[in-house]
Design a protein around this motif. Structure first.
Motif, PDB file in Angstrom:
ATOM      1  N   ASP A   1       0.825  -1.210   0.000  1.00  0.00           N
ATOM      2  CA  ASP A   1       0.000   0.000   0.000  1.00  0.00           C
ATOM      3  C   ASP A   1       0.862   1.263   0.000  1.00  0.00           C
ATOM      4  O   ASP A   1       0.561   2.248  -0.698  1.00  0.00           O
ATOM      5  CB  ASP A   1      -0.916   0.018   1.227  1.00  0.00           C
ATOM      6  CG  ASP A   1      -2.022  -1.027   1.144  1.00  0.00           C
ATOM      7  OD1 ASP A   1      -2.326  -1.492   0.025  1.00  0.00           O
ATOM      8  OD2 ASP A   1      -2.586  -1.366   2.203  1.00  0.00           O
ATOM      9  N   ILE A   2       1.929   1.257   0.786  1.00  0.00           N
ATOM     10  CA  ILE A   2       2.803   2.434   0.885  1.00  0.00           C
ATOM     11  C   ILE A   2       3.559   2.657  -0.425  1.00  0.00           C
ATOM     12  O   ILE A   2       3.709   3.793  -0.885  1.00  0.00           O
ATOM     13  CB  ILE A   2       3.762   2.280   2.082  1.00  0.00           C
ATOM     14  CG1 ILE A   2       2.956   2.369   3.393  1.00  0.00           C
ATOM     15  CG2 ILE A   2       4.867   3.341   2.060  1.00  0.00           C
ATOM     16  CD1 ILE A   2       3.687   1.874   4.607  1.00  0.00           C
TER      17      ILE A   2
ATOM     18  N   GLU B   1     -10.682  -0.630  -9.710  1.00  0.00           N
ATOM     19  CA  GLU B   1     -11.557   0.011  -8.735  1.00  0.00           C
ATOM     20  C   GLU B   1     -11.356  -0.632  -7.371  1.00  0.00           C
ATOM     21  O   GLU B   1     -11.151  -1.850  -7.277  1.00  0.00           O
ATOM     22  CB  GLU B   1     -13.021  -0.122  -9.156  1.00  0.00           C
ATOM     23  CG  GLU B   1     -13.359   0.677 -10.422  1.00  0.00           C
ATOM     24  CD  GLU B   1     -14.839   0.637 -10.748  1.00  0.00           C
ATOM     25  OE1 GLU B   1     -15.572  -0.098 -10.060  1.00  0.00           O
ATOM     26  OE2 GLU B   1     -15.258   1.339 -11.689  1.00  0.00           O
ATOM     27  N   ASN B   2     -11.406   0.181  -6.317  1.00  0.00           N
ATOM     28  CA  ASN B   2     -11.302  -0.327  -4.951  1.00  0.00           C
ATOM     29  C   ASN B   2     -12.608  -0.063  -4.220  1.00  0.00           C
ATOM     30  O   ASN B   2     -13.138   1.044  -4.270  1.00  0.00           O
ATOM     31  CB  ASN B   2     -10.165   0.388  -4.201  1.00  0.00           C
ATOM     32  CG  ASN B   2      -8.797  -0.148  -4.582  1.00  0.00           C
ATOM     33  OD1 ASN B   2      -8.543  -1.338  -4.452  1.00  0.00           O
ATOM     34  ND2 ASN B   2      -7.925   0.712  -5.058  1.00  0.00           N
ATOM     35  N   ASN B   3     -13.116  -1.080  -3.551  1.00  0.00           N
ATOM     36  CA  ASN B   3     -14.303  -0.854  -2.722  1.00  0.00           C
ATOM     37  C   ASN B   3     -13.872  -0.250  -1.382  1.00  0.00           C
ATOM     38  O   ASN B   3     -12.677  -0.079  -1.115  1.00  0.00           O
ATOM     39  CB  ASN B   3     -15.102  -2.146  -2.528  1.00  0.00           C
ATOM     40  CG  ASN B   3     -14.275  -3.246  -1.853  1.00  0.00           C
ATOM     41  OD1 ASN B   3     -13.307  -2.961  -1.142  1.00  0.00           O
ATOM     42  ND2 ASN B   3     -14.645  -4.492  -2.062  1.00  0.00           N
TER      43      ASN B   3
ATOM     44  N   LEU C   1     -10.153   0.407   0.406  1.00  0.00           N
ATOM     45  CA  LEU C   1      -9.733   1.770   0.734  1.00  0.00           C
ATOM     46  C   LEU C   1      -9.413   1.905   2.222  1.00  0.00           C
ATOM     47  O   LEU C   1      -8.465   2.594   2.605  1.00  0.00           O
ATOM     48  CB  LEU C   1     -10.827   2.765   0.340  1.00  0.00           C
ATOM     49  CG  LEU C   1     -11.127   2.902  -1.154  1.00  0.00           C
ATOM     50  CD1 LEU C   1     -12.293   3.848  -1.367  1.00  0.00           C
ATOM     51  CD2 LEU C   1      -9.900   3.388  -1.916  1.00  0.00           C
ATOM     52  N   ALA C   2     -10.206   1.240   3.057  1.00  0.00           N
ATOM     53  CA  ALA C   2      -9.976   1.293   4.508  1.00  0.00           C
ATOM     54  C   ALA C   2      -8.636   0.679   4.871  1.00  0.00           C
ATOM     55  O   ALA C   2      -7.940   1.156   5.775  1.00  0.00           O
ATOM     56  CB  ALA C   2     -11.113   0.582   5.243  1.00  0.00           C
ATOM     57  N   ARG C   3      -8.257  -0.385   4.148  1.00  0.00           N
ATOM     58  CA  ARG C   3      -6.956  -1.006   4.430  1.00  0.00           C
ATOM     59  C   ARG C   3      -5.823  -0.075   4.030  1.00  0.00           C
ATOM     60  O   ARG C   3      -4.820   0.056   4.743  1.00  0.00           O
ATOM     61  CB  ARG C   3      -6.831  -2.333   3.684  1.00  0.00           C
ATOM     62  CG  ARG C   3      -5.724  -3.225   4.248  1.00  0.00           C
ATOM     63  CD  ARG C   3      -5.301  -4.300   3.294  1.00  0.00           C
ATOM     64  NE  ARG C   3      -4.524  -3.746   2.197  1.00  0.00           N
ATOM     65  CZ  ARG C   3      -4.023  -4.487   1.205  1.00  0.00           C
ATOM     66  NH1 ARG C   3      -4.248  -5.779   1.168  1.00  0.00           N
ATOM     67  NH2 ARG C   3      -3.313  -3.932   0.237  1.00  0.00           N
ATOM     68  N   LYS C   4      -5.959   0.591   2.878  1.00  0.00           N
ATOM     69  CA  LYS C   4      -4.930   1.540   2.443  1.00  0.00           C
ATOM     70  C   LYS C   4      -4.832   2.700   3.442  1.00  0.00           C
ATOM     71  O   LYS C   4      -3.728   3.163   3.766  1.00  0.00           O
ATOM     72  CB  LYS C   4      -5.253   2.056   1.039  1.00  0.00           C
ATOM     73  CG  LYS C   4      -4.958   1.045  -0.065  1.00  0.00           C
ATOM     74  CD  LYS C   4      -5.299   1.593  -1.428  1.00  0.00           C
ATOM     75  CE  LYS C   4      -4.764   0.695  -2.537  1.00  0.00           C
ATOM     76  NZ  LYS C   4      -5.239  -0.681  -2.461  1.00  0.00           N
ATOM     77  N   LYS C   5      -5.969   3.156   3.914  1.00  0.00           N
ATOM     78  CA  LYS C   5      -5.970   4.223   4.923  1.00  0.00           C
ATOM     79  C   LYS C   5      -5.248   3.758   6.186  1.00  0.00           C
ATOM     80  O   LYS C   5      -4.460   4.509   6.780  1.00  0.00           O
ATOM     81  CB  LYS C   5      -7.407   4.620   5.253  1.00  0.00           C
ATOM     82  CG  LYS C   5      -7.516   5.669   6.347  1.00  0.00           C
ATOM     83  CD  LYS C   5      -8.957   5.925   6.737  1.00  0.00           C
ATOM     84  CE  LYS C   5      -9.051   6.809   7.974  1.00  0.00           C
ATOM     85  NZ  LYS C   5     -10.446   6.963   8.439  1.00  0.00           N
TER      86      LYS C   5
ATOM     87  N   LEU D   1      -1.429   3.764   5.609  1.00  0.00           N
ATOM     88  CA  LEU D   1      -0.859   5.123   5.614  1.00  0.00           C
ATOM     89  C   LEU D   1      -0.932   5.754   6.994  1.00  0.00           C
ATOM     90  O   LEU D   1      -0.016   6.475   7.402  1.00  0.00           O
ATOM     91  CB  LEU D   1      -1.582   5.989   4.579  1.00  0.00           C
ATOM     92  CG  LEU D   1      -1.369   5.587   3.120  1.00  0.00           C
ATOM     93  CD1 LEU D   1      -2.205   6.447   2.191  1.00  0.00           C
ATOM     94  CD2 LEU D   1       0.113   5.669   2.740  1.00  0.00           C
ATOM     95  N   SER D   2      -2.009   5.494   7.730  1.00  0.00           N
ATOM     96  CA  SER D   2      -2.117   6.011   9.100  1.00  0.00           C
ATOM     97  C   SER D   2      -0.983   5.489   9.959  1.00  0.00           C
ATOM     98  O   SER D   2      -0.364   6.246  10.736  1.00  0.00           O
ATOM     99  CB  SER D   2      -3.462   5.615   9.716  1.00  0.00           C
ATOM    100  OG  SER D   2      -4.536   6.229   9.046  1.00  0.00           O
ATOM    101  N   SER D   3      -0.678   4.197   9.840  1.00  0.00           N
ATOM    102  CA  SER D   3       0.419   3.605  10.614  1.00  0.00           C
ATOM    103  C   SER D   3       1.746   4.273  10.277  1.00  0.00           C
ATOM    104  O   SER D   3       2.556   4.562  11.161  1.00  0.00           O
ATOM    105  CB  SER D   3       0.515   2.100  10.330  1.00  0.00           C
ATOM    106  OG  SER D   3      -0.628   1.432  10.786  1.00  0.00           O
TER     107      SER D   3
END
Length: 374
Positions: free
Chosen positions: A61-62, A120-122, A126-130, A133-135
């Motif tokens: 993701d990063i 496309e991402n559901n 998107l929550a996993r990518k968030k 990045l939050s981490s």
């Protein structure tokens, strides 16, 4: 000259499990080489904070985010992710991440030699990518590499609440029809029957294990002959987060596995060393791939439901089938939670909602004045 990787395994884990973990680690190392050096401390943190599969997902993701910074924004002067500086990262605002997640990630394009692919991402993706990045941003702030913790400004991503009626699984009569199909070959095409004659005992054992224990796909694939101790009536599986679990072996499962090993499975002389201990082998005498097991399950579940092969179910639907069946047979949700390795009992409760007429059954079998109503 390419050198073959050999692992000196001093643990009590089987070779295939150690090799699987090593492949994850090697992939993490490759991604790390593509990412900026200032993230090194974060990579060290991930090694000890999460399991390798999660570590890999975070790093992918990063890397995806860094490639976006390079190709789609003016937030960096770098031509490749490796050259992004910590100062450029320090200038990233919450709004920039929100645009990445909410605008770019929801629908983006990749050009290949012959095509333009649309991705496309559901909301779950998107929550996993968030989360990834939050981490990263929280760590860089805590590690005093950037001056602000921008994660509080990330937009919320609403995940749909799981609905019991949306859970797909086989009914009891469909399970019986599925097992009958693998026993008799009924419902298979003439081409499929050619392979079925060579693999029906293997296929039957796979399906029985899925619907009995609700195993995850990876848990079943990694089973070995040495996983089973028939004299003790148990077998070992390796679950998520590296957990080793002993499972009791019932008579049905013992029978189908022994039939497969003793009658159908190739003898060890014709199998390469790396696959000798694998329980479920392909026709080529190699450990079955995840894809092959998925296709097998899809085929037999489509016969059970009398639908097309494309509409057959995945192994995860057999996991749901196992959960709902156990609850319908009267086992508590806590017992089923333990068997299926659910992190949270609320997941198991979703399957419990499938128990038909549960209120009627409870009240009917809980009469206080039985003598008078007779």
């Amino acid at each position: 000259m390419n050198k073959k990787l050999k692992i000196h395994n001093k643990s009590d884990k089987p070779y295939n499990i150690v090799l699987k973990e090593n492949n994850l680690i090697e992939r993490c190392i490759e991604i790390e080489k593509e990412l900026p050096n200032f993230m090194k401390d974060f990579f060290v943190y991930l090694k000890n904070a999460v399991v390798n599969s999660t570590r890999l997902a975070y790093m992918e993701d990063i890397l995806f985010f860094c490639k976006y910074l390079v190709s789609e924004t003016d937030l960096t002067k770098a031509q490749i992710p490796k050259d992004i500086t910590v100062d450029e990262f320090d200038n990233i605002k919450a709004r920039d991440v929100n645009l990445f997640l909410g605008d770019y990630c929801s629908r983006y394009y990749k050009k290949t030699e012959n095509n333009i692919l649309v991705f496309e991402n559901n909301n779950r993706a998107l929550a996993r990518k968030k989360s990834s990045l939050s981490s990263l941003f929280k760590f860089l702030y805590r590690n005093e590499q950037i001056n602000q913790n921008i994660t509080d400004g990330f937009n919320p991503i609403k995940l749909p609440k799981p609905q019991p009626d949306a859970i797909k699984r086989l009914e009891v009569d469909e399970v019986a029809r599925m097992l009958d199909a693998v026993e008799t070959g009924q419902g298979l095409t003439e081409k499929e029957k050619i392979y079925w004659k060579k693999t029906k005992l293997r296929d039957k054992a796979i399906l029985v294990l899925f619907v009995t224990y609700g195993l995850r796909l990876s848990e079943l694939r990694e089973l070995n002959i040495s996983s089973f101790n028939f004299s003790r009536g148990e077998f070992k599986i390796f679950r998520k987060r590296g957990k080793e679990v002993l499972m009791p072996l019932n008579k049905t499962c013992e029978l189908v596995i022994k039939d497969y090993i003793n009658i159908e499975r190739s003898n060890s002389e014709s199998i390469a060393d790396e696959h000798k201990d694998a329980l479920f082998l392909s026709i080529q005498n190699k450990r079955m791939t995840l894809r092959a097991i998925r296709e097998l399950v899809k085929k037999y579940t489509s016969i059970a439901m009398q639908t097309s092969r494309e509409n057959g179910y995945s192994p995860h639907k057999l996991r749901a089938t196992s959960a709902t069946s156990l609850i319908q047979y009267g086992f508590s949700i806590y017992d089923v939670q333990n068997l299926l390795d659910h992190d949270n009992v609320t997941t198991t409760q979703l399957y419990a909602a499938h128990k038909k007429n549960v209120k009627r059954e409870i009240v009917k079998n809980f009469e206080w004045l039985e003598d008078e109503i007779k």
